[in-house]
Design a protein around this motif. Sequence first.
Motif, PDB file in Angstrom:
ATOM      1  N   SER A 208      21.104 -12.749  20.957  1.00 44.11           N
ATOM      2  CA  SER A 208      21.577 -11.453  21.454  1.00 44.11           C
ATOM      3  C   SER A 208      20.693 -10.293  20.997  1.00 44.11           C
ATOM      4  O   SER A 208      20.988  -9.132  21.298  1.00 44.11           O
ATOM      5  N   SER A 209      19.605 -10.595  20.283  1.00 39.71           N
ATOM      6  CA  SER A 209      18.710  -9.559  19.765  1.00 39.71           C
ATOM      7  C   SER A 209      17.441  -9.478  20.606  1.00 39.71           C
ATOM      8  O   SER A 209      16.890 -10.497  21.022  1.00 39.71           O
ATOM      9  N   ASP A 210      16.991  -8.244  20.870  1.00 39.44           N
ATOM     10  CA  ASP A 210      15.756  -8.044  21.626  1.00 39.44           C
ATOM     11  C   ASP A 210      14.529  -8.417  20.806  1.00 39.44           C
ATOM     12  O   ASP A 210      13.559  -8.968  21.319  1.00 39.44           O
ATOM     13  N   ASP A 211      14.552  -8.071  19.525  1.00 38.76           N
ATOM     14  CA  ASP A 211      13.452  -8.383  18.622  1.00 38.76           C
ATOM     15  C   ASP A 211      13.921  -9.416  17.601  1.00 38.76           C
ATOM     16  O   ASP A 211      15.093  -9.792  17.579  1.00 38.76           O
ATOM     17  N   ALA A 212      13.002  -9.847  16.738  1.00 38.63           N
ATOM     18  CA  ALA A 212      13.366 -10.810  15.701  1.00 38.63           C
ATOM     19  C   ALA A 212      14.330 -10.159  14.708  1.00 38.63           C
ATOM     20  O   ALA A 212      13.924  -9.250  13.971  1.00 38.63           O
ATOM     21  N   PRO A 213      15.596 -10.578  14.677  1.00 42.05           N
ATOM     22  CA  PRO A 213      16.552  -9.949  13.759  1.00 42.05           C
ATOM     23  C   PRO A 213      16.307 -10.367  12.314  1.00 42.05           C
ATOM     24  O   PRO A 213      15.813 -11.469  12.047  1.00 42.05           O
ATOM     25  N   LEU A 214      16.646  -9.480  11.404  1.00 44.69           N
ATOM     26  CA  LEU A 214      16.610  -9.777   9.978  1.00 44.69           C
ATOM     27  C   LEU A 214      18.013 -10.203   9.572  1.00 44.69           C
ATOM     28  O   LEU A 214      18.978  -9.451   9.762  1.00 44.69           O
ATOM     29  N   ILE A 215      18.134 -11.405   9.037  1.00 44.36           N
ATOM     30  CA  ILE A 215      19.424 -11.981   8.671  1.00 44.36           C
ATOM     31  C   ILE A 215      19.452 -12.248   7.172  1.00 44.36           C
ATOM     32  O   ILE A 215      18.525 -12.844   6.626  1.00 44.36           O
ATOM     33  N   PHE A 216      20.511 -11.810   6.513  1.00 41.64           N
ATOM     34  CA  PHE A 216      20.682 -12.046   5.083  1.00 41.64           C
ATOM     35  C   PHE A 216      21.749 -13.121   4.861  1.00 41.64           C
ATOM     36  O   PHE A 216      22.814 -13.074   5.480  1.00 41.64           O
ATOM     37  N   VAL A 217      21.450 -14.057   3.973  1.00 44.63           N
ATOM     38  CA  VAL A 217      22.380 -15.146   3.673  1.00 44.63           C
ATOM     39  C   VAL A 217      22.585 -15.242   2.164  1.00 44.63           C
ATOM     40  O   VAL A 217      21.616 -15.358   1.402  1.00 44.63           O
ATOM     41  N   SER A 218      23.840 -15.203   1.731  1.00 45.37           N
ATOM     42  CA  SER A 218      24.147 -15.369   0.309  1.00 45.37           C
ATOM     43  C   SER A 218      24.903 -16.669   0.088  1.00 45.37           C
ATOM     44  O   SER A 218      25.569 -17.175   0.990  1.00 45.37           O
ATOM     45  N   GLY A 219      24.802 -17.175  -1.116  1.00 47.71           N
ATOM     46  CA  GLY A 219      25.532 -18.385  -1.472  1.00 47.71           C
ATOM     47  C   GLY A 219      25.141 -18.815  -2.870  1.00 47.71           C
ATOM     48  O   GLY A 219      23.967 -18.742  -3.240  1.00 47.71           O
ATOM     49  N   ALA A 220      26.101 -19.248  -3.641  1.00 51.17           N
ATOM     50  CA  ALA A 220      25.846 -19.666  -5.018  1.00 51.17           C
ATOM     51  C   ALA A 220      24.902 -20.867  -5.061  1.00 51.17           C
ATOM     52  O   ALA A 220      24.739 -21.601  -4.086  1.00 51.17           O
TER      53      ALA A 220
END
Length: 266
Positions: free
Chosen positions: A18-30
Amino acid sequence: MSSIDQYFKDWASKVILSSDDAPLIFVSGAQGIGKSTAMNAIANAFDNQIAILGIDDFYLTKAERQALAKDTSPLFETRGPPGTHDLVLLNKKIDELQSTDSASITKIPSFDKITDDRKSEKNDHIFNGKAKAIIVEGWLVGANAEPDSVTESPMNEIENTESALNWRKYQEDQLSGPYAKLWNRSPHFFHLNAPSFETVLNWRIEQEETTRGLHKGELPEEIRDWVRSFILYYERITRRMLDGKKMSGAQLFVDKNRTVIKFEER
């Protein structure tokens, strides 16, 4: 019920498509929750054109952390907490990846946890071509600052050491400054939630066994003691994030066996 990697792949795919450009995605997890498996799933789904940046690969060099330890607190010799990452370099790599094209070659640093130092440039990972998305993953990704917590009583034996107050204050300053600026670069957050800090400790021991090529339960007691001590450096912020004090985003809750029990899509 679907697995962690399936939930993440489905969610991330929707963000990417759904993004026109390369989206920046943040992922957290222990540590030990299964972030690596989830990253592999999304990378495979997009023909390995997902640039994955582990925040653990962007630690300050050993010499830089030793200088920080000398100037601020000896506790900063231990990598992991806010303030021990090279966010200037991380932001630079995000910028590079956001402007890639089909002919681009992007070098991504890597960190050697055995030598406790950044590897030489000849060991950099290479990302070829145009990124369809950029993912930054790590245990503290999205953590909020709590400056007032510096006045709270020590949580464990690490926080009870002589230099811990400066260590804690510097972490909060970093979280409210450069880390917050990094988090604010994107609205896309996906949080993997462990059931408790005690579970994280058990997962971290399992992770150490895997790293050393041992079967479950074979880790020597002295190494277990080291893991128990090491994870105390992460306790306050891990508990903070488990309490929900982090950037808003999708949340996946798992039990001690890493079985999904609830998913909340923002």
